[in-house]
Motif scaffolding. Structure first.
Motif, PDB file in Angstrom:
ATOM      1  N   VAL A  20      60.790  80.201  56.660  1.00  8.00           N
ATOM      2  CA  VAL A  20      59.389  80.311  57.093  1.00  8.00           C
ATOM      3  C   VAL A  20      59.350  80.197  58.615  1.00  8.00           C
ATOM      4  CG1 VAL A  20      58.407  79.364  54.965  1.00  8.00           C
ATOM      5  CG2 VAL A  20      58.934  77.836  56.871  1.00  8.00           C
ATOM      6  N   SER A  21      58.137  80.301  59.205  1.00  5.08           N
ATOM      7  CA  SER A  21      58.044  80.192  60.653  1.00  5.08           C
ATOM      8  C   SER A  21      58.031  78.721  61.054  1.00  5.08           C
ATOM      9  CB  SER A  21      56.773  80.876  61.148  1.00  5.08           C
ATOM     10  OG  SER A  21      55.649  80.138  60.733  1.00  5.08           O
ATOM     11  N   ARG A  22      58.319  78.482  62.334  1.00  2.00           N
ATOM     12  CA  ARG A  22      58.317  77.126  62.861  1.00  2.00           C
ATOM     13  C   ARG A  22      56.905  76.541  62.801  1.00  2.00           C
ATOM     14  NH1 ARG A  22      59.690  75.697  69.006  1.00  2.00           N
ATOM     15  NH2 ARG A  22      59.043  73.525  68.877  1.00  2.00           N
ATOM     16  N   THR A  51      54.785  76.946  60.470  1.00  2.00           N
ATOM     17  CA  THR A  51      54.531  76.442  59.120  1.00  2.00           C
ATOM     18  C   THR A  51      55.103  75.038  58.941  1.00  2.00           C
ATOM     19  OG1 THR A  51      54.577  78.705  58.314  1.00  2.00           O
ATOM     20  CG2 THR A  51      54.807  76.983  56.671  1.00  2.00           C
ATOM     21  N   THR A  62      52.901  72.610  60.842  1.00  2.00           N
ATOM     22  CA  THR A  62      51.619  72.281  60.194  1.00  2.00           C
ATOM     23  C   THR A  62      51.823  71.396  58.959  1.00  2.00           C
ATOM     24  OG1 THR A  62      51.689  74.442  59.124  1.00  2.00           O
ATOM     25  CG2 THR A  62      50.191  74.207  60.973  1.00  2.00           C
ATOM     26  N   TYR A  76      48.826  71.298  56.442  1.00  2.00           N
ATOM     27  CA  TYR A  76      49.032  72.304  55.410  1.00  2.00           C
ATOM     28  C   TYR A  76      49.887  71.732  54.281  1.00  2.00           C
ATOM     29  CZ  TYR A  76      50.867  76.496  53.151  1.00  2.00           C
ATOM     30  OH  TYR A  76      51.239  77.431  52.234  1.00  2.00           O
ATOM     31  N   VAL A  77      49.453  71.952  53.048  1.00  2.00           N
ATOM     32  CA  VAL A  77      50.217  71.530  51.873  1.00  2.00           C
ATOM     33  C   VAL A  77      51.038  72.722  51.403  1.00  2.00           C
ATOM     34  CG1 VAL A  77      50.076  70.688  49.504  1.00  2.00           C
ATOM     35  CG2 VAL A  77      48.429  69.895  51.199  1.00  2.00           C
ATOM     36  N   PRO A  78      52.374  72.607  51.439  1.00  2.00           N
ATOM     37  CA  PRO A  78      53.203  73.773  51.088  1.00  2.00           C
ATOM     38  C   PRO A  78      53.129  74.106  49.602  1.00  2.00           C
ATOM     39  CG  PRO A  78      54.570  71.851  51.371  1.00  2.00           C
ATOM     40  CD  PRO A  78      53.190  71.444  51.766  1.00  2.00           C
ATOM     41  N   SER A  79      53.499  75.308  49.269  1.00  2.00           N
ATOM     42  CA  SER A  79      53.583  75.720  47.866  1.00  2.00           C
ATOM     43  C   SER A  79      54.739  74.973  47.202  1.00  2.00           C
ATOM     44  CB  SER A  79      53.832  77.221  47.778  1.00  2.00           C
ATOM     45  OG  SER A  79      55.133  77.519  48.230  1.00  2.00           O
ATOM     46  N   LEU A  89      58.142  76.306  48.302  1.00  2.00           N
ATOM     47  CA  LEU A  89      58.577  75.868  49.635  1.00  2.00           C
ATOM     48  C   LEU A  89      58.965  74.394  49.627  1.00  2.00           C
ATOM     49  CD1 LEU A  89      59.072  76.360  52.575  1.00  2.00           C
ATOM     50  CD2 LEU A  89      56.633  76.241  53.017  1.00  2.00           C
ATOM     51  N   ASN A 143      56.259  86.889  61.563  1.00  2.00           N
ATOM     52  CA  ASN A 143      56.767  85.789  60.742  1.00  2.00           C
ATOM     53  C   ASN A 143      55.814  85.535  59.570  1.00  2.00           C
ATOM     54  OD1 ASN A 143      54.659  84.904  62.269  1.00  2.00           O
ATOM     55  ND2 ASN A 143      55.782  83.279  63.293  1.00  2.00           N
ATOM     56  N   GLU A 144      55.572  86.570  58.808  1.00  2.00           N
ATOM     57  CA  GLU A 144      54.649  86.457  57.675  1.00  2.00           C
ATOM     58  C   GLU A 144      55.214  85.480  56.629  1.00  2.00           C
ATOM     59  OE1 GLU A 144      51.792  88.325  57.673  1.00  2.00           O
ATOM     60  OE2 GLU A 144      51.070  87.503  55.788  1.00  2.00           O
ATOM     61  N   ASP A 145      54.489  84.392  56.363  1.00  2.00           N
ATOM     62  CA  ASP A 145      54.899  83.466  55.307  1.00  2.00           C
ATOM     63  C   ASP A 145      53.653  82.914  54.622  1.00  2.00           C
ATOM     64  OD1 ASP A 145      53.912  81.573  57.008  1.00  2.00           O
ATOM     65  OD2 ASP A 145      55.845  80.793  57.623  1.00  2.00           O
ATOM     66  N   GLU A 146      53.841  81.905  53.763  1.00  2.00           N
ATOM     67  CA  GLU A 146      52.708  81.455  52.950  1.00  2.00           C
ATOM     68  C   GLU A 146      51.604  80.804  53.781  1.00  2.00           C
ATOM     69  OE1 GLU A 146      55.059  78.749  50.377  1.00  2.00           O
ATOM     70  OE2 GLU A 146      53.847  77.185  51.293  1.00  2.00           O
ATOM     71  N   TYR A 147      51.961  80.167  54.898  1.00  2.00           N
ATOM     72  CA  TYR A 147      50.935  79.548  55.731  1.00  2.00           C
ATOM     73  C   TYR A 147      50.068  80.612  56.402  1.00  2.00           C
ATOM     74  CZ  TYR A 147      48.693  77.070  59.513  1.00  2.00           C
ATOM     75  OH  TYR A 147      47.758  76.592  60.387  1.00  2.00           O
ATOM     76  N   LEU A 194      47.600  81.931  54.048  1.00  2.00           N
ATOM     77  CA  LEU A 194      46.429  81.044  53.909  1.00  2.00           C
ATOM     78  C   LEU A 194      45.455  81.232  55.067  1.00  2.00           C
ATOM     79  CD1 LEU A 194      45.281  78.542  52.213  1.00  2.00           C
ATOM     80  CD2 LEU A 194      46.164  77.179  54.099  1.00  2.00           C
ATOM     81  N   ASN A 231      48.176  77.758  66.994  1.00  2.00           N
ATOM     82  CA  ASN A 231      49.312  77.099  66.356  1.00  2.00           C
ATOM     83  C   ASN A 231      50.607  77.352  67.115  1.00  2.00           C
ATOM     84  OD1 ASN A 231      48.028  75.802  64.239  1.00  2.00           O
ATOM     85  ND2 ASN A 231      48.085  77.599  62.938  1.00  2.00           N
ATOM     86  N   ARG A 254      50.684  75.168  70.086  1.00  2.00           N
ATOM     87  CA  ARG A 254      50.953  73.775  69.770  1.00  2.00           C
ATOM     88  C   ARG A 254      52.438  73.573  69.471  1.00  2.00           C
ATOM     89  NH1 ARG A 254      48.022  72.500  65.106  1.00  2.00           N
ATOM     90  NH2 ARG A 254      50.015  72.630  64.060  1.00  2.00           N
ATOM     91  N   VAL A 255      53.017  74.556  68.779  1.00  2.00           N
ATOM     92  CA  VAL A 255      54.440  74.451  68.411  1.00  2.00           C
ATOM     93  C   VAL A 255      55.325  74.484  69.652  1.00  2.00           C
ATOM     94  CG1 VAL A 255      56.338  75.705  67.341  1.00  2.00           C
ATOM     95  CG2 VAL A 255      54.252  75.300  66.053  1.00  2.00           C
TER      96      VAL A 255
END
Lengths: 67, 142
Positions: free
Chosen positions: A25-27, A29, A32, A38-41, A44, B74-78, B81, B136, B139-140
């Motif tokens: 995943v991205s940094r 994510t 967060t 953020y609550v991961p799946s 994850l 960087n498409e992911d689950e976050y 959302l 985001n 912040r990172v």
């Protein structure tokens, strides 16, 4: 939900970037999740447990407000 | 989770290039009340004898859709959302604005509002989504 990602990372000597790469995943994510934004799946979360080599409950645990 | 409703990342850049071109095209045909493509069929006579405004409409919608619904690098689950939340935000704000406009503009003015309203959902979505992603990222890297 609380998490101990920061502690687990320190134990394994990994940066947020390393963890992000390991679980794909991205940094952003990881950041967060670590800051409780953020609550991961489940997928994850399980991947994170695999990377840190600990049971899931050691990384994530319920808080008062979740009950 | 794989999202099958998104275009590859490169379409975002294509959309970002096409949108200003069609926007300038729109201002040009609107300002000079002209066009390049003659289209003289009875039913369209009362409006404009050109087909350009239809092309501008198509171009604006397609380019906005490309910007909105292309994968991030960087498409992911976050990100998925954030995308979903932004879409909800955009719809809510869009209708709030429309309700306000319904009480402020009347007659043909409201018709113009309705025309702009066709694009504002996507525009609000793009602004909100990219703002959150940008914030985001900042912040990172901080």
């Amino acid at each position: 939900m609380k998490n101990t990602i920061k502690v687990q990372r320190a134990k394994k000597n990994l940066t947020q970037d390393d963890v992000a790469k390991l679980v794909g995943v991205s940094r952003q994510t990881i950041n967060t999740i670590e800051s409780n934004k953020y609550v991961p799946s489940t997928v994850l979360a399980l991947k994170l447990a695999k990377v840190f080599e600990v049971p899931l409950e050691e990384i994530f645990s319920l808080e008062e407000g979740d009950m | 989770m794989k999202s099958r409703l998104l275009l590859p990342n490169k379409y975002k850049k294509i959309g970002l290039m096409l949108f200003p071109i069609f926007l300038l095209y729109y201002f040009y045909i609107e300002h000079f009340d002209t066009g390049f493509i003659k289209f003289d069929v009875g039913f369209k006579n009362f409006a404009s004898p050109y087909l350009d405004d239809e092309f501008v409409f198509l171009g604006l919608i397609v380019s906005l859709m490309m910007i909105s619904f292309s994968k991030e690098k960087n498409e992911d689950e976050y990100i998925a959302l954030v995308r979903l939340e932004s879409l909800q935000w955009a719809v809510v704000i869009n209708y709030a604005l429309l309700i306000i406009c319904a009480f402020v503009f009347y007659g043909f003015d409201f018709l113009s509002v309705m025309i702009y309203n066709m694009f504002t959902v996507l525009v609000i979505f793009i602004i909100r989504f990219n703002f959150i992603v940008y914030r985001n990222n900042k912040r990172v890297s901080a």
